[in-house]
Write a protein that holds these residues in place. Structure first.
Motif, PDB file in Angstrom:
ATOM      1  N   GLY A 216      -4.729  62.076 -13.526  1.00 27.48           N
ATOM      2  CA  GLY A 216      -5.784  61.187 -13.054  1.00 27.48           C
ATOM      3  C   GLY A 216      -5.989  60.018 -13.997  1.00 27.48           C
ATOM      4  N   GLN A 217      -6.807  59.080 -13.573  1.00 28.83           N
ATOM      5  CA  GLN A 217      -6.947  57.806 -14.276  1.00 28.83           C
ATOM      6  C   GLN A 217      -7.473  57.944 -15.701  1.00 28.83           C
ATOM      7  OE1 GLN A 217      -8.950  54.781 -12.064  1.00 28.83           O
ATOM      8  NE2 GLN A 217      -8.657  53.235 -13.625  1.00 28.83           N
ATOM      9  N   ASN A 218      -8.570  58.668 -15.916  1.00 30.06           N
ATOM     10  CA  ASN A 218      -9.146  58.755 -17.265  1.00 30.06           C
ATOM     11  C   ASN A 218      -8.187  59.410 -18.251  1.00 30.06           C
ATOM     12  OD1 ASN A 218     -11.521  57.522 -16.549  1.00 30.06           O
ATOM     13  ND2 ASN A 218     -12.692  59.407 -16.399  1.00 30.06           N
ATOM     14  N   VAL A 219      -7.719  60.590 -17.908  1.00 25.60           N
ATOM     15  CA  VAL A 219      -6.835  61.322 -18.811  1.00 25.60           C
ATOM     16  C   VAL A 219      -5.480  60.624 -18.898  1.00 25.60           C
ATOM     17  CG1 VAL A 219      -5.709  63.541 -19.249  1.00 25.60           C
ATOM     18  CG2 VAL A 219      -8.054  63.480 -18.371  1.00 25.60           C
ATOM     19  N   GLY A 220      -4.989  60.140 -17.764  1.00 26.49           N
ATOM     20  CA  GLY A 220      -3.708  59.447 -17.759  1.00 26.49           C
ATOM     21  C   GLY A 220      -3.712  58.208 -18.626  1.00 26.49           C
ATOM     22  N   ASN A 221      -4.791  57.427 -18.559  1.00 22.40           N
ATOM     23  CA  ASN A 221      -4.894  56.231 -19.405  1.00 22.40           C
ATOM     24  C   ASN A 221      -4.959  56.603 -20.882  1.00 22.40           C
ATOM     25  OD1 ASN A 221      -4.778  54.442 -17.279  1.00 22.40           O
ATOM     26  ND2 ASN A 221      -6.976  54.164 -17.142  1.00 22.40           N
ATOM     27  N   ALA A 222      -5.679  57.670 -21.201  1.00 24.47           N
ATOM     28  CA  ALA A 222      -5.755  58.120 -22.594  1.00 24.47           C
ATOM     29  C   ALA A 222      -4.375  58.561 -23.086  1.00 24.47           C
ATOM     30  CB  ALA A 222      -6.760  59.262 -22.729  1.00 24.47           C
ATOM     31  N   LEU A 223      -3.647  59.253 -22.245  1.00 25.72           N
ATOM     32  CA  LEU A 223      -2.293  59.683 -22.591  1.00 25.72           C
ATOM     33  C   LEU A 223      -1.395  58.474 -22.839  1.00 25.72           C
ATOM     34  CD1 LEU A 223      -0.051  61.866 -22.817  1.00 25.72           C
ATOM     35  CD2 LEU A 223       0.193  61.686 -20.335  1.00 25.72           C
ATOM     36  N   ASN A 224      -1.390  57.533 -21.915  1.00 31.44           N
ATOM     37  CA  ASN A 224      -0.547  56.342 -22.049  1.00 31.44           C
ATOM     38  C   ASN A 224      -0.904  55.537 -23.296  1.00 31.44           C
ATOM     39  OD1 ASN A 224       0.862  56.967 -19.745  1.00 31.44           O
ATOM     40  ND2 ASN A 224      -0.328  55.618 -18.440  1.00 31.44           N
ATOM     41  N   ALA A 225      -2.193  55.315 -23.513  1.00 30.07           N
ATOM     42  CA  ALA A 225      -2.623  54.534 -24.680  1.00 30.07           C
ATOM     43  C   ALA A 225      -2.227  55.239 -25.973  1.00 30.07           C
ATOM     44  CB  ALA A 225      -4.131  54.299 -24.628  1.00 30.07           C
ATOM     45  N   GLY A 226      -2.365  56.554 -26.002  1.00 27.88           N
ATOM     46  CA  GLY A 226      -1.993  57.314 -27.195  1.00 27.88           C
ATOM     47  C   GLY A 226      -0.514  57.224 -27.500  1.00 27.88           C
TER      48      GLY A 226
END
Length: 145
Positions: free
Chosen positions: A110-120
Motif C-alpha cells: 500500500g501507499q504509506n508502507v510502500g513509500n516508506a520502503l521505496n524512500a528507505g
C-alpha cells in the motif's frame, strides 16, 4: 529508469538481475517472480469506458509502442518481440517461465508502507541509510495505518 539517472542517460552496460535465492525453509516456489507488468484492472464500479480503454491499450500494436517508448516489458505476450535490451530480454525469459507473479512489495504493502520502503531503499543506495533504517521506516509507516 536507470538510464535517466546516469550522466549520459544511457543504460549501464553491466545492468542485470538475479533471482532471489531459494531456501529450504522458505515459502513460495522457485522461479516465482515479483513484478508489475502483467496486468491492469478496473474498479468493479468503474464506467464501461475503463474496460474499453484496457481492451484498446492491450492491443499488440499499442503494447509494442508502449514497450519501445518506455524501454519496458509489454503486458501483451504478442508484443514481446519488440524487447531488444539484453537485460530486459533476460527478465522477460524468466518472467514467462515463472509459475506465478506477485506484485512489487511497495504496491502490495500500500501507499504509506510502500513509500516508506521505496524512500528507505533510495536513502540506503545514496549512502544515507542502511537495512535497519529501512525496517524502522516500514515499521513506523505500518504503525500509522
Amino acid at each position: 529508469m536507470i538510464a535517466g539517472l546516469t550522466p549520459d542517460e544511457q543504460p549501464l552496460q553491466d545492468l542485470g538481475w538475479f533471482p532471489f535465492p531459494a531456501t529450504d525453509s522458505g515459502d513460495g516456489e522457485p522461479g516465482a517472480f515479483m513484478g508489475g507488468v502483467d496486468g491492469y484492472s478496473c474498479f468493479v464500479e468503474a464506467p464501461p469506458e475503463c474496460a474499453q480503454f484496457l481492451n484498446f491499450f492491450m492491443q499488440t500494436e499499442y503494447q509494442e509502442n508502449y514497450a519501445e517508448a518506455f524501454v519496458t516489458l509489454p503486458a501483451n505476450k504478442e508484443a514481446q518481440g519488440v524487447v531488444t535490451d539484453p537485460a530486459l530480454q533476460s527478465v522477460l525469459e524468466a518472467y514467462n517461465e515463472a509459475p506465478y507473479v506477485s506484485v512489487w512489495l511497495d504496491t502490495l504493502y500500500g501507499q504509506n508502507v510502500g513509500n516508506a520502503l521505496n524512500a528507505g531503499v533510495v536513502e540506503m543506495l545514496a549512502g544515507d541509510g542502511d537495512p535497519q533504517s529501512i525496517v524502522e521506516a516500514v515499521d513506523a509507516a505500518a504503525a500509522m495505518e
